[in-house]
Design a protein around this motif. Structure first.
Motif, PDB file in Angstrom:
ATOM      1  N   LEU A   1       0.820  -1.215   0.000  1.00  0.00           N
ATOM      2  CA  LEU A   1       0.000   0.000   0.000  1.00  0.00           C
ATOM      3  C   LEU A   1       0.854   1.266   0.000  1.00  0.00           C
ATOM      4  CD1 LEU A   1      -2.795  -1.003   2.541  1.00  0.00           C
ATOM      5  CD2 LEU A   1      -2.896  -0.997   0.039  1.00  0.00           C
ATOM      6  N   GLY A   2       2.177   1.085  -0.075  1.00  0.00           N
ATOM      7  CA  GLY A   2       3.081   2.226  -0.112  1.00  0.00           C
ATOM      8  C   GLY A   2       3.453   2.780   1.251  1.00  0.00           C
ATOM      9  N   ARG A   3       3.084   2.083   2.314  1.00  0.00           N
ATOM     10  CA  ARG A   3       3.398   2.548   3.665  1.00  0.00           C
ATOM     11  C   ARG A   3       4.846   2.198   4.015  1.00  0.00           C
ATOM     12  NH1 ARG A   3      -1.509  -0.553   6.535  1.00  0.00           N
ATOM     13  NH2 ARG A   3      -0.328  -2.185   5.498  1.00  0.00           N
ATOM     14  N   GLU A   4       5.515   3.102   4.703  1.00  0.00           N
ATOM     15  CA  GLU A   4       6.892   2.878   5.138  1.00  0.00           C
ATOM     16  C   GLU A   4       6.961   1.669   6.070  1.00  0.00           C
ATOM     17  OE1 GLU A   4       8.982   5.569   8.111  1.00  0.00           O
ATOM     18  OE2 GLU A   4       9.854   6.223   6.194  1.00  0.00           O
ATOM     19  N   VAL A   5       7.969   0.828   5.857  1.00  0.00           N
ATOM     20  CA  VAL A   5       8.175  -0.352   6.698  1.00  0.00           C
ATOM     21  C   VAL A   5       9.520  -0.213   7.398  1.00  0.00           C
ATOM     22  CG1 VAL A   5       8.499  -2.855   6.718  1.00  0.00           C
ATOM     23  CG2 VAL A   5       6.809  -1.842   5.180  1.00  0.00           C
ATOM     24  N   LYS A   6       9.496  -0.379   8.727  1.00  0.00           N
ATOM     25  CA  LYS A   6      10.726  -0.362   9.521  1.00  0.00           C
ATOM     26  C   LYS A   6      11.006  -1.767  10.033  1.00  0.00           C
ATOM     27  CE  LYS A   6      10.357   4.389  11.066  1.00  0.00           C
ATOM     28  NZ  LYS A   6      10.405   5.297  12.225  1.00  0.00           N
ATOM     29  N   ASP A   7      12.273  -2.051  10.280  1.00  0.00           N
ATOM     30  CA  ASP A   7      12.660  -3.327  10.875  1.00  0.00           C
ATOM     31  C   ASP A   7      12.621  -3.168  12.387  1.00  0.00           C
ATOM     32  OD1 ASP A   7      13.678  -5.726  11.712  1.00  0.00           O
ATOM     33  OD2 ASP A   7      15.663  -5.437  10.824  1.00  0.00           O
ATOM     34  N   LEU A   8      11.471  -3.468  12.977  1.00  0.00           N
ATOM     35  CA  LEU A   8      11.283  -3.307  14.418  1.00  0.00           C
ATOM     36  C   LEU A   8      11.898  -4.449  15.211  1.00  0.00           C
ATOM     37  CD1 LEU A   8       7.606  -2.018  14.317  1.00  0.00           C
ATOM     38  CD2 LEU A   8       9.720  -0.671  14.413  1.00  0.00           C
ATOM     39  N   SER A   9      12.396  -5.471  14.516  1.00  0.00           N
ATOM     40  CA  SER A   9      13.015  -6.602  15.212  1.00  0.00           C
ATOM     41  C   SER A   9      14.315  -6.219  15.902  1.00  0.00           C
ATOM     42  CB  SER A   9      13.271  -7.753  14.236  1.00  0.00           C
ATOM     43  OG  SER A   9      14.332  -7.430  13.346  1.00  0.00           O
ATOM     44  N   VAL A  10      14.881  -5.078  15.549  1.00  0.00           N
ATOM     45  CA  VAL A  10      16.140  -4.643  16.161  1.00  0.00           C
ATOM     46  C   VAL A  10      15.916  -3.995  17.526  1.00  0.00           C
ATOM     47  CG1 VAL A  10      17.258  -4.333  13.918  1.00  0.00           C
ATOM     48  CG2 VAL A  10      16.164  -2.365  15.035  1.00  0.00           C
ATOM     49  N   ILE A  11      14.666  -3.732  17.867  1.00  0.00           N
ATOM     50  CA  ILE A  11      14.348  -3.099  19.146  1.00  0.00           C
ATOM     51  C   ILE A  11      14.046  -4.186  20.173  1.00  0.00           C
ATOM     52  CG2 ILE A  11      12.777  -1.544  20.358  1.00  0.00           C
ATOM     53  CD1 ILE A  11      12.305  -0.155  17.640  1.00  0.00           C
ATOM     54  N   PRO A  12      14.861  -4.277  21.227  1.00  0.00           N
ATOM     55  CA  PRO A  12      14.623  -5.310  22.247  1.00  0.00           C
ATOM     56  C   PRO A  12      13.275  -5.083  22.953  1.00  0.00           C
ATOM     57  CG  PRO A  12      16.785  -4.288  22.527  1.00  0.00           C
ATOM     58  CD  PRO A  12      16.043  -3.468  21.525  1.00  0.00           C
ATOM     59  N   TRP A  13      12.706  -6.166  23.447  1.00  0.00           N
ATOM     60  CA  TRP A  13      11.480  -6.105  24.242  1.00  0.00           C
ATOM     61  C   TRP A  13      11.886  -6.235  25.695  1.00  0.00           C
ATOM     62  CZ3 TRP A  13       8.589  -9.835  27.174  1.00  0.00           C
ATOM     63  CH2 TRP A  13       7.296  -9.419  27.503  1.00  0.00           C
ATOM     64  N   TRP A  14      11.791  -5.142  26.425  1.00  0.00           N
ATOM     65  CA  TRP A  14      12.177  -5.119  27.835  1.00  0.00           C
ATOM     66  C   TRP A  14      13.589  -5.684  28.039  1.00  0.00           C
ATOM     67  CZ3 TRP A  14       9.583  -2.333  31.267  1.00  0.00           C
ATOM     68  CH2 TRP A  14       8.257  -2.020  30.995  1.00  0.00           C
ATOM     69  N   GLY A  15      14.495  -5.346  27.128  1.00  0.00           N
ATOM     70  CA  GLY A  15      15.878  -5.793  27.250  1.00  0.00           C
ATOM     71  C   GLY A  15      16.152  -7.169  26.674  1.00  0.00           C
ATOM     72  N   VAL A  16      15.135  -7.826  26.147  1.00  0.00           N
ATOM     73  CA  VAL A  16      15.286  -9.167  25.566  1.00  0.00           C
ATOM     74  C   VAL A  16      15.327  -9.024  24.048  1.00  0.00           C
ATOM     75  CG1 VAL A  16      14.295 -11.481  25.379  1.00  0.00           C
ATOM     76  CG2 VAL A  16      13.959 -10.141  27.482  1.00  0.00           C
ATOM     77  N   ASP A  17      16.326  -9.653  23.418  1.00  0.00           N
ATOM     78  CA  ASP A  17      16.419  -9.634  21.963  1.00  0.00           C
ATOM     79  C   ASP A  17      15.100 -10.129  21.380  1.00  0.00           C
ATOM     80  OD1 ASP A  17      16.857 -10.265  19.230  1.00  0.00           O
ATOM     81  OD2 ASP A  17      18.943 -10.782  19.591  1.00  0.00           O
ATOM     82  N   ARG A  18      14.486  -9.311  20.544  1.00  0.00           N
ATOM     83  CA  ARG A  18      13.164  -9.641  20.008  1.00  0.00           C
ATOM     84  C   ARG A  18      13.157 -10.966  19.251  1.00  0.00           C
ATOM     85  NH1 ARG A  18       9.357 -11.577  18.979  1.00  0.00           N
ATOM     86  NH2 ARG A  18       7.415 -10.789  18.156  1.00  0.00           N
ATOM     87  N   LYS A  19      14.245 -11.304  18.614  1.00  0.00           N
ATOM     88  CA  LYS A  19      14.294 -12.545  17.830  1.00  0.00           C
ATOM     89  C   LYS A  19      14.392 -13.800  18.696  1.00  0.00           C
ATOM     90  CE  LYS A  19      15.781 -10.369  13.621  1.00  0.00           C
ATOM     91  NZ  LYS A  19      16.841 -10.143  12.654  1.00  0.00           N
TER      92      LYS A  19
END
Length: 138
Positions: free
Chosen positions: A14-32
């Motif tokens: 749809l042309g919306r900007e996509v960011k790689d949010l996987s690089v942001i930890p969740w409460w200090g835990v690697d999201r992956k």
């Protein structure tokens, strides 16, 4: 918490900007390291695209050949969010049980971290947070 910037990795169908949010930890835990993301059961999926259109974290892409949503960026999914599953008219989207997230909260001391963040925001002095904390740290 770390102040990590998510890089822009493109645009969706749809042309919306996509960011790689996987690089942001969740409460200090690697999201992956956290297996929290939607899975689509195509045998019941109506292919309406509601999940693709409404997900604010751009977890889904649209397969233009097959005319169906696909989980393209699973680790962009916010841990604990299941809005797409709630909105799905066919119940075609599944997530791990909520106990999975509760276990992560306990294992990583997240309730304590949340108290540390919210305590300065509270006008009324709390007599004790030990009761609530003990629920999550048996």
């Amino acid at each position: 918490m770390a102040d990590v910037k998510a890089p822009v990795i493109g645009r969706d169908a749809l042309g919306r900007e996509v960011k790689d949010l996987s690089v942001i930890p969740w409460w200090g835990v690697d999201r992956k390291e956290i297996e929290w993301y939607p899975k689509i059961n195509y045998s019941v999926c109506a292919r309406c695209g509601l999940c693709f259109i409404t997900c604010g974290r751009r977890v889904f892409d649209w397969d233009t050949e097959e005319g169906k949503p696909v989980v393209a960026r699973p680790y962009n999914c916010m841990v604990g969010c299941n809005t797409c599953a709630i909105l799905c008219p066919c119940n075609a989207i599944e997530f791990p049980p909520k106990e999975y997230v509760k276990k992560l909260v306990i294992e990583h001391g997240i309730i304590r971290k949340a108290f540390e963040i919210t305590k300065p925001l509270t006008k009324k002095k709390e007599e004790s947070t030990n009761g609530a904390e003990s629920v999550f740290n048996p």
